[in-house]
Design an enzyme around this catalytic site. Structure first.
Site, PDB file in Angstrom:
ATOM      1  NE  ARG A 109      -0.812   0.506   4.951  1.00 16.58           N
ATOM      2  CZ  ARG A 109      -0.411  -0.410   5.804  1.00 16.58           C
ATOM      3  NH1 ARG A 109      -0.543  -1.694   5.485  1.00 16.58           N
ATOM      4  NH2 ARG A 109       0.126  -0.078   6.968  1.00 16.58           N
TER       5      ARG A 109
ATOM      6  CG  HIS B 165       2.792  -8.609  10.395  1.00 19.62           C
ATOM      7  ND1 HIS B 165       3.036  -8.757  11.753  1.00 19.62           N
ATOM      8  CD2 HIS B 165       3.097  -7.308  10.109  1.00 19.62           C
ATOM      9  CE1 HIS B 165       3.463  -7.620  12.256  1.00 19.62           C
ATOM     10  NE2 HIS B 165       3.515  -6.725  11.291  1.00 19.62           N
TER      11      HIS B 165
ATOM     12  CG  ASP C  11       5.386  -5.096  14.709  1.00 24.15           C
ATOM     13  OD1 ASP C  11       5.870  -4.033  14.299  1.00 24.15           O
ATOM     14  OD2 ASP C  11       4.287  -5.515  14.313  1.00 24.15           O
TER      15      ASP C  11
END
Length: 445
Positions: free
Chosen positions: A204, A263, A314
């Site tokens: 994205r 992920h 993360d």
């Protein structure tokens, strides 16, 4: 320098009376059934690689645990993150990240992959030195002693289709030429035992043409990318490209063993099997994924297909290597309502399977060697044999005890042959924690 362990995990399994010779930061000899020397320890393990960290986010841990809008999810958490980073200076980033690295070392991580995307000044303009904040990461790694794989992030858009970035993303944004300059400047900062890769943030934030243009900047090093973390991301990718994120990457980006798909939470069966066959690493961050409500990675199918995994911390909401490994298995138990989901006849110990997978996958993802072997970095962890979770155990049962029942089990850590954790505490914790506290007191005032 020599270290002696009553028992240690070697590449071919557990051994007793292990003497490890260390010189210039590397292992130069490994002896079995050796007589003990002066530096005696009980249980020896190779250090793990943390493949995905945003160091500065350690400072916002806990700030988003209040009800906001009714549909609180990753996207509302992201707004809290944008507000927090708005005031951070390079010195703030260094102070916060150093404490995160201390905590990683104290729990058994000896190298970190820093997915570093906070490049620009508070007003969104590039610093005069394009690597100013990369220097903060290098300084934090140097002060803590952790091994570093630096992964500067390319981030150009707010969403699929090349949407312009939002105001909250102004500190991340790069064009292709500016990113090339940033990458080169960052590479020159690295110490001799650091490695370098690149991180297109996500599909994205990066168009197909931009992705193709920046990949050569990795120069053979690791390539990390967020992929399929949230359902909304998958749906938007389908609408924009006709394919799901992992599906698109596997079909268009020549994904191979240099890649780490961070992920990869939402996979179809076909994506899961194809990703496993690609040789790439799935970079799982189950504690953060739980905190953000992202979803659950299909670990049982992926393991059965021979897939490679690694773990990361993360958002650094909580930093603990054993927590990450344990949560992978516990998530499978909760969804399948069974125990010992990731075990099979060849891998009866869950702890051993998770540790071995994360050890090999983490090293692959960060472009380094791993394991207690001649030539490998002297990145070593000693567990506390007096921990109640380890008493009376041997072999793989030690890993099961540590991962599923241990508490403050890591006793000593050596990184590159230098002891950085002694008796469960980082040797520079007091000074690093004091600077962290002063930094957060000012930022949150």
């Amino acid at each position: 320098m020599d270290l002696w362990f009553e028992t240690a995990l070697l590449p071919d399994g557990w051994a007793t009376g292990v003497r490890i010779g260390v010189a210039d930061g590397r292992i130069v000899s490994v002896e079995r059934d050796a007589s003990p020397g002066d530096a005696r320890h009980a249980i020896g393990l190779p250090g793990l690689c943390n493949v995905h960290s945003h160091g500065f986010q350690r400072g916002m841990a806990g700030l988003s645990e209040r009800r906001g809008r009714a549909d609180d999810d990753f996207w509302s958490w992201r707004e809290v993150m944008y507000a927090f980073l708005d005031r951070l200076t390079p010195d703030d980033i260094a102070a916060i990240t150093a404490l995160a690295y201390v905590e990683m070392l104290e729990t058994g991580y000896t190298r970190v992959g820093e997915f570093h995307y906070l490049h620009n000044d508070i007003d969104g303009r590039r610093y005069a030195d394009p690597a100013a904040t990369a220097a903060s990461i290098v300084a934090a790694a140097d002060e803590s002693g952790i091994g570093l794989t630096l992964l500067p992030v390319f981030y150009a858009h707010a969403d699929f289709g090349g949407a312009p970035p939002t105001l909250g993303q102004r500190r991340f944004v790069s064009g292709i030429d500016g990113f090339a300059r940033l990458a080169e400047a960052s590479r020159t900062l690295l110490p001799h035992d650091a490695t370098f890769g690149i991180a297109p943030h996500s599909l994205r934030a990066t168009t197909a043409d931009e992705l193709a243009a920046i990949l050569p900047l990795a120069d053979g090093g690791p390539i990390h990318i967020h992929a399929a973390e949230q359902v909304k991301e998958v749906e938007a990718c389908l609408a924009a490209t006709g394919a799901r994120p992992v599906e698109w990457l596997l079909a268009n980006a020549a994904v191979d063993a240099r890649w780490c798909l961070v992920h990869a939470t939402h996979l179809t069966d076909a994506e899961c099997d194809t990703l496993a066959a690609s040789g790439a690493v799935a970079g799982l961050c189950p504690v953060t994924e739980s905190n953000l409500g992202d979803g659950i990675f299909p670990a049982a199918r992926y393991f059965a297909a021979g897939g490679t995994v690694a773990t990361g911390t993360d958002s650094n909401i909580r930093i603990d290597a054993a927590d990450e490994l344990r949560t992978i298995e516990y998530a499978q138990r909760l969804t399948r309502r069974r125990r010992n989901v990731l075990a099979d006849h060849a891998h009866p110990s869950i702890g051993a399977r998770l540790f071995a997978g994360a050890l090999a996958g983490g090293a692959q993802a960060l472009g380094v060697e791993a394991g207690i072997a001649v030539g490998a970095p002297a990145d070593l962890v000693a567990l506390d044999a007096d921990d109640p979770a380890l008493v009376g155990r041997s072999g793989d049962a030690l890993l099961d005890g540590w991962i599923f029942a241990g508490r403050d089990t890591v006793r000593h850590v050596w990184r590159g042959g230098r002891q950085v954790v002694a008796d469960g505490r980082h040797v520079a914790r007091d000074a690093i924690a004091a600077r962290y506290r002063a930094t957060l007191a000012r930022l949150l005032a």
